[in-house]
Design a protein around this motif. Structure first.
Motif, PDB file in Angstrom:
ATOM      1  N   ARG A  35       0.835  -1.205   0.000  1.00  0.00           N
ATOM      2  CA  ARG A  35       0.000   0.000   0.000  1.00  0.00           C
ATOM      3  C   ARG A  35       0.870   1.255   0.000  1.00  0.00           C
ATOM      4  O   ARG A  35       0.551   2.231  -0.676  1.00  0.00           O
ATOM      5  N   THR A  54      -5.983   7.759   1.734  1.00  0.00           N
ATOM      6  CA  THR A  54      -7.423   7.483   1.810  1.00  0.00           C
ATOM      7  C   THR A  54      -7.886   6.703   0.589  1.00  0.00           C
ATOM      8  O   THR A  54      -8.649   5.738   0.711  1.00  0.00           O
ATOM      9  N   GLN A  57      -6.566   3.117   0.688  1.00  0.00           N
ATOM     10  CA  GLN A  57      -7.289   2.366   1.720  1.00  0.00           C
ATOM     11  C   GLN A  57      -8.671   1.953   1.214  1.00  0.00           C
ATOM     12  O   GLN A  57      -9.092   0.805   1.390  1.00  0.00           O
ATOM     13  N   HIS A  58      -9.370   2.879   0.567  1.00  0.00           N
ATOM     14  CA  HIS A  58     -10.707   2.580   0.043  1.00  0.00           C
ATOM     15  C   HIS A  58     -10.648   1.508  -1.051  1.00  0.00           C
ATOM     16  O   HIS A  58     -11.421   0.553  -1.035  1.00  0.00           O
ATOM     17  N   ALA A  60      -8.283  -0.691  -1.581  1.00  0.00           N
ATOM     18  CA  ALA A  60      -7.840  -1.964  -0.999  1.00  0.00           C
ATOM     19  C   ALA A  60      -9.004  -2.684  -0.336  1.00  0.00           C
ATOM     20  O   ALA A  60      -9.156  -3.908  -0.464  1.00  0.00           O
ATOM     21  N   LYS A  61      -9.847  -1.926   0.348  1.00  0.00           N
ATOM     22  CA  LYS A  61     -11.025  -2.518   1.001  1.00  0.00           C
ATOM     23  C   LYS A  61     -11.979  -3.099  -0.045  1.00  0.00           C
ATOM     24  O   LYS A  61     -12.471  -4.225   0.107  1.00  0.00           O
ATOM     25  N   GLU A  62     -12.234  -2.345  -1.109  1.00  0.00           N
ATOM     26  CA  GLU A  62     -13.114  -2.815  -2.177  1.00  0.00           C
ATOM     27  C   GLU A  62     -12.506  -4.018  -2.904  1.00  0.00           C
ATOM     28  O   GLU A  62     -13.208  -4.962  -3.249  1.00  0.00           O
ATOM     29  N   TYR A  63     -11.206  -3.989  -3.133  1.00  0.00           N
ATOM     30  CA  TYR A  63     -10.529  -5.097  -3.803  1.00  0.00           C
ATOM     31  C   TYR A  63     -10.615  -6.366  -2.964  1.00  0.00           C
ATOM     32  O   TYR A  63     -10.900  -7.448  -3.485  1.00  0.00           O
ATOM     33  N   LYS A  64     -10.405  -6.223  -1.663  1.00  0.00           N
ATOM     34  CA  LYS A  64     -10.487  -7.375  -0.770  1.00  0.00           C
ATOM     35  C   LYS A  64     -11.894  -7.967  -0.780  1.00  0.00           C
ATOM     36  O   LYS A  64     -12.068  -9.189  -0.806  1.00  0.00           O
ATOM     37  N   ALA A  65     -12.913  -7.105  -0.779  1.00  0.00           N
ATOM     38  CA  ALA A  65     -14.296  -7.584  -0.826  1.00  0.00           C
ATOM     39  C   ALA A  65     -14.576  -8.295  -2.148  1.00  0.00           C
ATOM     40  O   ALA A  65     -15.264  -9.330  -2.170  1.00  0.00           O
ATOM     41  N   HIS A  66     -14.037  -7.765  -3.237  1.00  0.00           N
ATOM     42  CA  HIS A  66     -14.214  -8.398  -4.547  1.00  0.00           C
ATOM     43  C   HIS A  66     -13.577  -9.784  -4.579  1.00  0.00           C
ATOM     44  O   HIS A  66     -14.177 -10.743  -5.064  1.00  0.00           O
ATOM     45  N   ARG A  68     -12.953 -11.701  -2.054  1.00  0.00           N
ATOM     46  CA  ARG A  68     -13.728 -12.565  -1.159  1.00  0.00           C
ATOM     47  C   ARG A  68     -14.984 -13.083  -1.862  1.00  0.00           C
ATOM     48  O   ARG A  68     -15.300 -14.266  -1.796  1.00  0.00           O
TER      49      ARG A  68
END
Length: 124
Positions: A35, A54, A57-58, A60-66, A68
């Motif tokens: 990151r 920011t 971070q946003h 990365a969060k969306e990528y991780k959810a995708h 998953r």
């Protein structure tokens, strides 16, 4: 662009620009870049340090959810493939005459197991 001020960007253009940057960040993260390295690249491109942090971070969060969701989908599809392969094999066995020939659908369960394993690896 608006005709009054050539420096203004309309909402559609802004969304396209942000989407391009989000794709860039997601690709870098997927390629294994940290990151911090991605944030530095954004700062070098003109982002402020705070905005870069920011934004990364946003994304990365969306990528991780995708990833998953993709992993869960792979597990479900794999389970279905295993069940269908086993079910068709069982049906073939039950309709075969005693001592007769029946089909073993080993490809579907094997492919399903691969999908389950790849899905689990995405979740870890």
């Amino acid at each position: 662009m608006t005709t009054e001020n050539p420096d203004e960007i309309d909402q559609q253009e802004l969304a396209a620009i942000l989407d391009n940057w989000a794709t860039y960040v997601a690709e870098r993260l997927a390629a294994g870049h940290s990151r911090t390295a991605v944030q530095i690249a954004l700062v070098d491109a003109g982002f402020t340090a705070s905005d870069a942090a920011t934004f990364v971070q946003h994304v990365a969060k969306e990528y991780k959810a995708h990833v998953r969701r993709d992993g869960i989908r792979s597990i479900i599809i794999g389970g279905i493939l295993i069940a269908v392969g086993a079910g068709v094999t069982a049906f073939s066995y039950t309709v075969a005459e005693p001592g007769g020939v029946y089909l073993v659908f080993w490809g579907l369960p094997l492919w399903g197991a691969w999908k389950v394993i790849s899905g689990i690896s995405k979740l870890t």
